[in-house]
Design a protein around this motif. Structure first.
Motif, PDB file in Angstrom:
ATOM      1  N   THR A   1     -86.901 106.111   3.534  1.00 36.33           N
ATOM      2  CA  THR A   1     -88.145 106.596   2.921  1.00 36.33           C
ATOM      3  C   THR A   1     -87.928 107.123   1.508  1.00 36.33           C
ATOM      4  OG1 THR A   1     -87.781 108.772   3.891  1.00 36.33           O
ATOM      5  CG2 THR A   1     -89.085 107.183   5.170  1.00 36.33           C
ATOM      6  N   TYR A   2     -86.661 107.309   1.134  1.00 35.79           N
ATOM      7  CA  TYR A   2     -86.413 107.890  -0.185  1.00 35.79           C
ATOM      8  C   TYR A   2     -86.783 106.909  -1.297  1.00 35.79           C
ATOM      9  CZ  TYR A   2     -82.199 104.997  -0.357  1.00 35.79           C
ATOM     10  OH  TYR A   2     -81.318 103.940  -0.356  1.00 35.79           O
ATOM     11  N   ARG A   3     -86.800 105.602  -0.996  1.00 33.48           N
ATOM     12  CA  ARG A   3     -87.148 104.634  -2.035  1.00 33.48           C
ATOM     13  C   ARG A   3     -88.589 104.825  -2.498  1.00 33.48           C
ATOM     14  NH1 ARG A   3     -84.498  98.876   0.037  1.00 33.48           N
ATOM     15  NH2 ARG A   3     -82.306  99.545  -0.023  1.00 33.48           N
ATOM     16  N   TRP A   4     -89.487 104.989  -1.518  1.00 33.59           N
ATOM     17  CA  TRP A   4     -90.886 105.167  -1.889  1.00 33.59           C
ATOM     18  C   TRP A   4     -91.113 106.514  -2.550  1.00 33.59           C
ATOM     19  CZ3 TRP A   4     -93.624 101.028  -2.144  1.00 33.59           C
ATOM     20  CH2 TRP A   4     -93.328  99.945  -1.304  1.00 33.59           C
ATOM     21  N   SER A   5     -90.395 107.523  -2.076  1.00 34.23           N
ATOM     22  CA  SER A   5     -90.562 108.829  -2.709  1.00 34.23           C
ATOM     23  C   SER A   5     -90.031 108.824  -4.144  1.00 34.23           C
ATOM     24  CB  SER A   5     -89.848 109.903  -1.890  1.00 34.23           C
ATOM     25  OG  SER A   5     -88.464 109.620  -1.803  1.00 34.23           O
ATOM     26  N   SER A   6     -88.941 108.087  -4.384  1.00 32.49           N
ATOM     27  CA  SER A   6     -88.419 108.008  -5.750  1.00 32.49           C
ATOM     28  C   SER A   6     -89.324 107.180  -6.642  1.00 32.49           C
ATOM     29  CB  SER A   6     -87.010 107.418  -5.741  1.00 32.49           C
ATOM     30  OG  SER A   6     -87.022 106.104  -5.190  1.00 32.49           O
ATOM     31  N   ARG A   7     -89.920 106.123  -6.079  1.00 31.54           N
ATOM     32  CA  ARG A   7     -90.836 105.318  -6.880  1.00 31.54           C
ATOM     33  C   ARG A   7     -92.087 106.104  -7.265  1.00 31.54           C
ATOM     34  NH1 ARG A   7     -90.420  99.822  -3.195  1.00 31.54           N
ATOM     35  NH2 ARG A   7     -88.299  99.227  -3.850  1.00 31.54           N
ATOM     36  N   ALA A   8     -92.448 107.061  -6.471  1.00 32.21           N
ATOM     37  CA  ALA A   8     -93.630 107.853  -6.786  1.00 32.21           C
ATOM     38  C   ALA A   8     -93.462 108.611  -8.102  1.00 32.21           C
ATOM     39  CB  ALA A   8     -93.928 108.827  -5.651  1.00 32.21           C
ATOM     40  N   PHE A   9     -92.213 108.981  -8.423  1.00 33.66           N
ATOM     41  CA  PHE A   9     -91.980 109.685  -9.677  1.00 33.66           C
ATOM     42  C   PHE A   9     -92.182 108.769 -10.884  1.00 33.66           C
ATOM     43  CE2 PHE A   9     -89.608 112.343  -6.687  1.00 33.66           C
ATOM     44  CZ  PHE A   9     -90.041 113.606  -7.072  1.00 33.66           C
ATOM     45  N   VAL A  10     -92.081 107.454 -10.681  1.00 32.17           N
ATOM     46  CA  VAL A  10     -92.231 106.506 -11.780  1.00 32.17           C
ATOM     47  C   VAL A  10     -93.705 106.225 -12.075  1.00 32.17           C
ATOM     48  CG1 VAL A  10     -91.558 104.203 -12.607  1.00 32.17           C
ATOM     49  CG2 VAL A  10     -90.036 105.487 -11.106  1.00 32.17           C
ATOM     50  N   LEU A  11     -94.571 106.448 -11.087  1.00 34.01           N
ATOM     51  CA  LEU A  11     -95.975 106.075 -11.232  1.00 34.01           C
ATOM     52  C   LEU A  11     -96.670 106.744 -12.417  1.00 34.01           C
ATOM     53  CD1 LEU A  11     -97.126 105.920  -7.503  1.00 34.01           C
ATOM     54  CD2 LEU A  11     -96.564 104.028  -9.046  1.00 34.01           C
ATOM     55  N   PRO A  12     -96.470 108.034 -12.689  1.00 32.93           N
ATOM     56  CA  PRO A  12     -97.145 108.615 -13.872  1.00 32.93           C
ATOM     57  C   PRO A  12     -96.743 107.939 -15.174  1.00 32.93           C
ATOM     58  CG  PRO A  12     -96.385 110.345 -12.397  1.00 32.93           C
ATOM     59  CD  PRO A  12     -95.789 109.081 -11.880  1.00 32.93           C
ATOM     60  N   ALA A  13     -95.449 107.682 -15.334  1.00 37.49           N
ATOM     61  CA  ALA A  13     -94.997 107.012 -16.555  1.00 37.49           C
ATOM     62  C   ALA A  13     -95.559 105.595 -16.629  1.00 37.49           C
ATOM     63  CB  ALA A  13     -93.472 106.984 -16.609  1.00 37.49           C
ATOM     64  N   LEU A  14     -95.588 104.900 -15.486  1.00 40.49           N
ATOM     65  CA  LEU A  14     -96.155 103.555 -15.456  1.00 40.49           C
ATOM     66  C   LEU A  14     -97.640 103.573 -15.815  1.00 40.49           C
ATOM     67  CD1 LEU A  14     -95.777 100.557 -14.826  1.00 40.49           C
ATOM     68  CD2 LEU A  14     -96.260 101.079 -12.413  1.00 40.49           C
ATOM     69  N   ALA A  15     -98.351 104.560 -15.323  1.00 40.80           N
ATOM     70  CA  ALA A  15     -99.776 104.675 -15.642  1.00 40.80           C
ATOM     71  C   ALA A  15     -99.991 104.911 -17.131  1.00 40.80           C
ATOM     72  CB  ALA A  15    -100.396 105.809 -14.830  1.00 40.80           C
ATOM     73  N   VAL A  16     -99.152 105.739 -17.732  1.00 42.60           N
ATOM     74  CA  VAL A  16     -99.274 105.994 -19.168  1.00 42.60           C
ATOM     75  C   VAL A  16     -99.034 104.708 -19.958  1.00 42.60           C
ATOM     76  CG1 VAL A  16     -98.223 107.208 -21.122  1.00 42.60           C
ATOM     77  CG2 VAL A  16     -98.683 108.431 -18.994  1.00 42.60           C
ATOM     78  N   VAL A  17     -98.009 103.930 -19.575  1.00 41.54           N
ATOM     79  CA  VAL A  17     -97.723 102.670 -20.266  1.00 41.54           C
ATOM     80  C   VAL A  17     -98.886 101.700 -20.133  1.00 41.54           C
ATOM     81  CG1 VAL A  17     -96.219 100.648 -20.270  1.00 41.54           C
ATOM     82  CG2 VAL A  17     -95.234 102.926 -20.064  1.00 41.54           C
ATOM     83  N   VAL A  18     -99.449 101.607 -18.936  1.00 42.27           N
ATOM     84  CA  VAL A  18    -100.564 100.681 -18.715  1.00 42.27           C
ATOM     85  C   VAL A  18    -101.779 101.091 -19.550  1.00 42.27           C
ATOM     86  CG1 VAL A  18    -102.225  99.873 -17.009  1.00 42.27           C
ATOM     87  CG2 VAL A  18     -99.802  99.956 -16.431  1.00 42.27           C
ATOM     88  N   VAL A  19    -102.084 102.391 -19.562  1.00 47.55           N
ATOM     89  CA  VAL A  19    -103.281 102.865 -20.261  1.00 47.55           C
ATOM     90  C   VAL A  19    -103.108 102.782 -21.777  1.00 47.55           C
ATOM     91  CG1 VAL A  19    -104.724 104.882 -20.694  1.00 47.55           C
ATOM     92  CG2 VAL A  19    -104.019 104.327 -18.363  1.00 47.55           C
ATOM     93  N   LEU A  20    -101.939 103.133 -22.281  1.00 46.43           N
ATOM     94  CA  LEU A  20    -101.747 103.219 -23.726  1.00 46.43           C
ATOM     95  C   LEU A  20    -101.198 101.948 -24.353  1.00 46.43           C
ATOM     96  CD1 LEU A  20    -100.275 106.824 -24.086  1.00 46.43           C
ATOM     97  CD2 LEU A  20    -102.647 106.076 -24.262  1.00 46.43           C
ATOM     98  N   LEU A  21    -100.701 101.006 -23.559  1.00 51.29           N
ATOM     99  CA  LEU A  21    -100.094  99.804 -24.121  1.00 51.29           C
ATOM    100  C   LEU A  21    -100.770  98.531 -23.641  1.00 51.29           C
ATOM    101  CD1 LEU A  21     -97.822  98.667 -25.897  1.00 51.29           C
ATOM    102  CD2 LEU A  21     -96.366  98.620 -23.864  1.00 51.29           C
TER     103      LEU A  21
END
Length: 307
Positions: free
Chosen positions: A22-42
């Motif tokens: 389960t740690y894979r999904w929990s670690s990926r959750a930390f990437v989601l905010p940065a991914l959202a910023v890239v999608v919105v701003l780029l």
């Protein structure tokens, strides 16, 4: 129970399932905010820009769909073709001068005691903004400016040259201004790379009789290849989107003789208020920059993948 029955039972019995980590999904959750910023701003702005490039839009009302008309207008515009040529000249000049001069400074200062202090004067201009560099060099190169007066005082040729008015001379002197600003940081990067090279192979090469340029060509330069890939890649991307120095020195003039693609995009969008044409130039510039960077990096990194 016979041995055959035991083997059959072992084949038919279900193997115990491994617990899904389960740690894979929990670690990926930390990437989601940065991914959202890239999608919105780029990514979303690029999609919107791509849509605008297919429309006629002056900033008022609703965009009017015109298909590929803006791209056809772009490729038939002499000013755009001149901007493409100037941008290619910037790419070549940036690779030859700031990168080459930075490497030369780093190599010459590497074995000197206190080499950082020898590189520092070349690094200071990098702290100045591109617009400020443009203002400084405009004072030097303008008609009857500091350079012309110095040449006239020393009775040297060149006083008749119009440094910022004649093409392609105006683009060449602006590349020299960019070299003055950017050579120092390249020297710093190459200096760091030289310090990371192990000394044992160089000492072995010296014992075998290698020295000077032969030592650099056969030993030092190959070991600098990974850093050189980064420096050259950054220089290519930076030269393709050159704007500030050109705007500060000539604003792309006279006419469009010194425009780059980034400056053409700015003028079409915010001076002529033709957002469709400006978006088309932006899409073209983005595609060229990404394609050039990918092709260069794949070519440079292919030998490393084959090892």
């Amino acid at each position: 129970m016979t041995a055959t029955a035991v083997r059959r039972s072992a084949r038919t019995s279900p193997s115990p399932r491994k617990p899904r980590p389960t740690y894979r999904w929990s670690s990926r959750a930390f990437v989601l905010p940065a991914l959202a910023v890239v999608v919105v701003l780029l990514y979303l702005p690029f999609v919107w820009t791509g849509y605008l490039s297919l429309t006629e839009y002056d900033g008022l009302g609703d965009p009017e769909w015109v298909g590929l008309a803006k791209y056809a207008e772009m490729f038939t515009d002499e000013g755009f073709l001149a901007a493409v040529g100037n941008t290619l000249l910037w790419v070549v000049g940036t690779l030859v001068l700031p990168v080459g001069l930075g490497l030369l400074i780093a190599v010459l200062a590497h074995d000197l005691e206190g080499s950082f202090w020898y590189r520092l004067p070349f690094l200071l201009p990098y702290a100045i903004s591109g617009i400020a560099v443009g203002v400084i060099w405009t004072f030097i190169l303008q008609t009857d400016g500091a350079l012309t007066q110095a040449l006239r005082f020393l009775h040297l040729p060149g006083t008749e040259l119009r440094w910022l008015l004649d093409a392609p001379l105006n683009t060449i002197v602006m590349i020299l201004a960019a070299t003055w600003q950017g050579a120092g940081v390249n020297a710093l990067l190459f200096g760091i790379g030289l310090q990371s090279i192990p000394k044992e192979p160089l000492e072995a090469a010296r014992l075998d009789g290698a020295s000077g340029f032969t030592l650099f060509r056969t030993m030092t330069w190959p070991m600098l290849a990974p850093l050189t890939t980064v420096v050259v890649g950054l220089s290519i991307v930076g030269s393709l989107k050159t704007f500030d120095i050109v705007w500060g020195m000539t604003k792309g003039g006279p006419g469009t003789s010194s425009e780059t693609l980034a400056l053409s995009m700015y003028k079409a969008s915010f001076v002529d208020h033709d957002y469709g044409l400006g978006a088309a130039i932006a899409v073209f510039l983005t595609v060229v920059t990404v394609a050039g960077s990918v092709l260069y990096l794949r070519r440079q990194l292919a030998p490393a993948r084959e090892l």
